[in-house]
Design an enzyme around this catalytic site. Sequence first.
Site, short mmCIF file in Angstrom:
data_model
loop_
_atom_site.label_atom_id
_atom_site.label_comp_id
_atom_site.label_asym_id
_atom_site.label_seq_id
_atom_site.Cartn_x
_atom_site.Cartn_y
_atom_site.Cartn_z
N TYR A 68 -6.28 10.34 17.21
CA TYR A 68 -5.45 9.13 17.25
C TYR A 68 -3.96 9.47 17.09
CZ TYR A 68 -3.41 4.69 15.76
OH TYR A 68 -2.61 3.57 15.64
N GLN A 69 -3.62 10.28 16.10
CA GLN A 69 -2.21 10.56 15.80
C GLN A 69 -1.52 11.26 16.97
OE1 GLN A 69 -1.83 9.11 13.03
NE2 GLN A 69 -3.29 9.71 11.45
N ASP A 90 2.09 1.91 14.69
CA ASP A 90 0.79 2.38 14.19
C ASP A 90 0.31 1.37 13.15
OD1 ASP A 90 -1.43 3.73 13.28
OD2 ASP A 90 -0.28 5.17 12.10
N SER A 91 -0.32 0.33 13.62
CA SER A 91 -0.71 -0.76 12.73
C SER A 91 -2.21 -0.79 12.49
CB SER A 91 -0.28 -2.11 13.34
OG SER A 91 -1.07 -2.38 14.48
N TYR A 112 -13.81 5.41 14.38
CA TYR A 112 -13.28 4.08 14.69
C TYR A 112 -14.38 3.26 15.35
CZ TYR A 112 -8.39 5.20 13.56
OH TYR A 112 -7.22 5.52 12.92
N GLY A 154 7.90 -4.64 9.24
CA GLY A 154 8.37 -4.12 10.52
C GLY A 154 8.94 -5.20 11.42
N ASP A 172 -5.54 -3.54 12.05
CA ASP A 172 -6.01 -4.58 12.97
C ASP A 172 -5.28 -5.90 12.73
OD1 ASP A 172 -8.14 -3.09 14.40
OD2 ASP A 172 -8.94 -2.86 12.38
N GLN A 199 -2.96 -5.54 0.24
CA GLN A 199 -4.31 -5.25 0.70
C GLN A 199 -5.06 -4.38 -0.30
OE1 GLN A 199 -3.45 -3.27 4.46
NE2 GLN A 199 -1.78 -2.17 3.49
N GLU A 201 7.48 1.04 6.91
CA GLU A 201 6.12 0.78 6.44
C GLU A 201 6.17 -0.30 5.36
OE1 GLU A 201 2.47 0.34 5.12
OE2 GLU A 201 2.78 1.67 6.85
#
Length: 301
Positions: free
Chosen positions: A67-68, A161-162, A229, A144, A164, A37, A112
């Site tokens: 979020y975390q 924790d991905s 977000y 994963g 989209d 990416q 990861e």
Amino acid sequence: MDALSSGWFSELSTLWPGQAMSLQVDEVLYQGKSKYQDVVVFKSKNHGNVLVLDGVIQCTDNDEFSYQEMISFLPLNSHPNPKKVLVIGGGDGGVVREVIKHPSVQEVVQCEIDEKVIEVSKKYLPKMASGFSSSKLTLHIGDGFEFMKNHKHEFDVIITDSSDPIGPAKSLFEKDYYELMKVALKPNGIVCTQGECMWLHLELIKKMTCFCETLYPVVSYGYTTIPTYPSGQIGFMLCSLNPDTNFSEPIQKFTPTQMEDMELKYYNYHIHRAAFVLPSFVRRALKNKSDVLDSPIEHGF
């Protein structure tokens, strides 16, 4: 990156057609391409450093803790004794940073896929990446989905924790992945995954809830608010193998001293409970899921 021009970054995507979050850019710190990416980090005017993958904001210094903390402590505090935790994704390090704070957690395994994200995060997002130095962590670089195939009945909690559901993360939103997680869990184990936005992706949330309910006795959608977000909100899909689990009533409750020692900025007992109080339109949609059983998950939802 076309979205990074004239001193501004705009988050343009088919995932949220007709709208875009824009942040003013002070300085581009990193711009490159990994095996999987596009990777960009820039210093923003008001939100600190910002990590962007394939044109989509992953985290900012200013609001990442919402979020975390929530993706970590919603599942961990719903489990009576989460000793061993698996984190899939989370290359910025924020989830691992939070998970290792939990008093019950003794061991964290992380898988990861993109080593470049970890490398860039350690350099430009050091507060998030601090967990990578923990002695509790075992880090694997790889897919994963494939990692999960080789681990059975091993983890108390699995957190995904991905990004989209396009590119390298697409398979993590499909039923096969949830089946693998189920097998990888110990008895009464819990999974928690990034569950997208109720304002934009309700059809996907319905689809995921529907197939999760065929695999796990307890399934809930919770959420948090986070300014950078899309639409200011992101959700979590939580599933438990324990039929007595009630995600809206945490089993473990941090003391004020623990909260202070853990330096929690967003999560608390009351926000945990509130995370599962859904707007009426979402509650109605999740009760009426029969129309999504056979429909495909599309990138545009």
